[in-house]
Enzyme design. Sequence first.
Site, short mmCIF file in Angstrom:
data_model
loop_
_atom_site.label_atom_id
_atom_site.label_comp_id
_atom_site.label_asym_id
_atom_site.label_seq_id
_atom_site.Cartn_x
_atom_site.Cartn_y
_atom_site.Cartn_z
N HIS A 265 -27.19 20.70 9.04
CA HIS A 265 -26.08 19.81 8.71
C HIS A 265 -25.87 19.70 7.20
O HIS A 265 -24.75 19.81 6.71
CB HIS A 265 -26.36 18.43 9.30
CG HIS A 265 -25.28 17.43 9.06
ND1 HIS A 265 -24.14 17.37 9.83
CD2 HIS A 265 -25.16 16.46 8.12
CE1 HIS A 265 -23.37 16.39 9.39
NE2 HIS A 265 -23.96 15.83 8.35
N HIS A 280 -23.64 20.04 2.02
CA HIS A 280 -23.88 19.41 0.72
C HIS A 280 -24.81 20.24 -0.16
O HIS A 280 -25.61 19.69 -0.92
CB HIS A 280 -24.45 18.00 0.93
CG HIS A 280 -23.57 17.10 1.72
ND1 HIS A 280 -22.39 16.59 1.22
CD2 HIS A 280 -23.67 16.65 3.01
CE1 HIS A 280 -21.81 15.84 2.16
NE2 HIS A 280 -22.56 15.87 3.25
N LYS A 323 -12.68 20.16 4.35
CA LYS A 323 -13.63 19.10 3.98
C LYS A 323 -12.97 18.22 2.94
O LYS A 323 -12.62 18.66 1.85
CB LYS A 323 -14.92 19.71 3.41
CG LYS A 323 -15.98 18.69 3.02
CD LYS A 323 -16.64 18.06 4.24
CE LYS A 323 -17.80 17.16 3.83
NZ LYS A 323 -18.51 16.56 4.98
#
Length: 389
Positions: A265, A280, A323
């Site tokens: 993730h 990230h 995003k």
Amino acid sequence: MLKTTLLLSLLGALVPQGSSNALATCSGRCGYGTDSGYPCQCNTSCERFGDCCSDYAALCKGAATSCKGRCNEAFDSQNKCHCNSKCSQHGNCCSDYSSLCGGDAGGGGGGGSVSDSEIKAISEALYSLDSNKASASELVLDPQVLVSDSQTSSQRDLAPLPLFQFLDEEALFSRPTFAALVALLDNYQRVTGQDEDFSPQQLAEQEAFVRETMSKTALGRKLYAFLSSKGYYASEEDFLQDLKMMWFGLYSRNNNKKDSSGFEHIFAGEIKGGKISGFHNWVQFYLLEKQGLLNYYSHSFDGPWTSYPDILGMQFRWDGYFKQVGSAIMGCSPEFDFAMYSLCYITRPGKRCYLSLGGKQLIIQTYTWDNSSYGDGKKYIGSAFPATP
């Protein structure tokens, strides 16, 4: 009423002298069910029946934020914070749980409390040890357009050029921790709802990443020493094993499939519900942009740092999926990324974590995955990302 009075009278006769005060307090009893062996009660029902102990409001009501007199109490939804062994799993312990009850209020290991000032001090130490970070000559970014928060959802490509103007792959990716990270990033199916099925080689790559970043760098060893000194881990092997489970253990985000992990993730990124979820990590961003699979649009915040690591909040499209704000620690080593998120998740699970990098504040937000667990009820990491520059 007559029966109740008679029962209380009998109880008074049976209770030894000096014990009646103990029966008439909520100390250690908040949330327990009604017990006729006590002259007063300590749960929400007592308010309805008018038989609460005199200290019920102070010790058990929602306004109570201390574990004084409440250690090992049963769960009560009326309480603002909790003082039993499961509160650490759910991230809702009272702030003095560790000191008063001897428990673990963190997201991993089995340690005590860590103050904000201690987190800032260790983050500064880790920042100074990030010897594998990119230098200004090894990485050049071109952030181009800065947009306001109200513009992040516009899905307009305002940056005609790539974000990564230059990266010295030969210098950076030959370093063991970078090589270990790059080896992992292509091991995942990005769309949730599909089982992840790792080969022996891919499992070995997970093991190699944890050991390269945490055992073989001064930065990783410093993090372990700090967490060990706080009682979170009894040995380095305990630490490494917990990180492997916390980060790489599989759980289901969609369709009851073992389709996700904290690492996938946060570091690799996922697609769920037609949108990018997580994502990230700056190395993954670079690799996908280089392949033409990612199109950088703009950025909505830039950290105050003039060297790496720095923070960017980016808008981009990944192979057709958008995003709105993908924040990342830019230019840092993989061990720094892994260490910062692990530190915050272990000591501040599901909360904001206040770090200090070169005297400037960085806030990391972490989330626990509450639908499944590993080990003795420990929670997998759900997400972690820079919440603000």
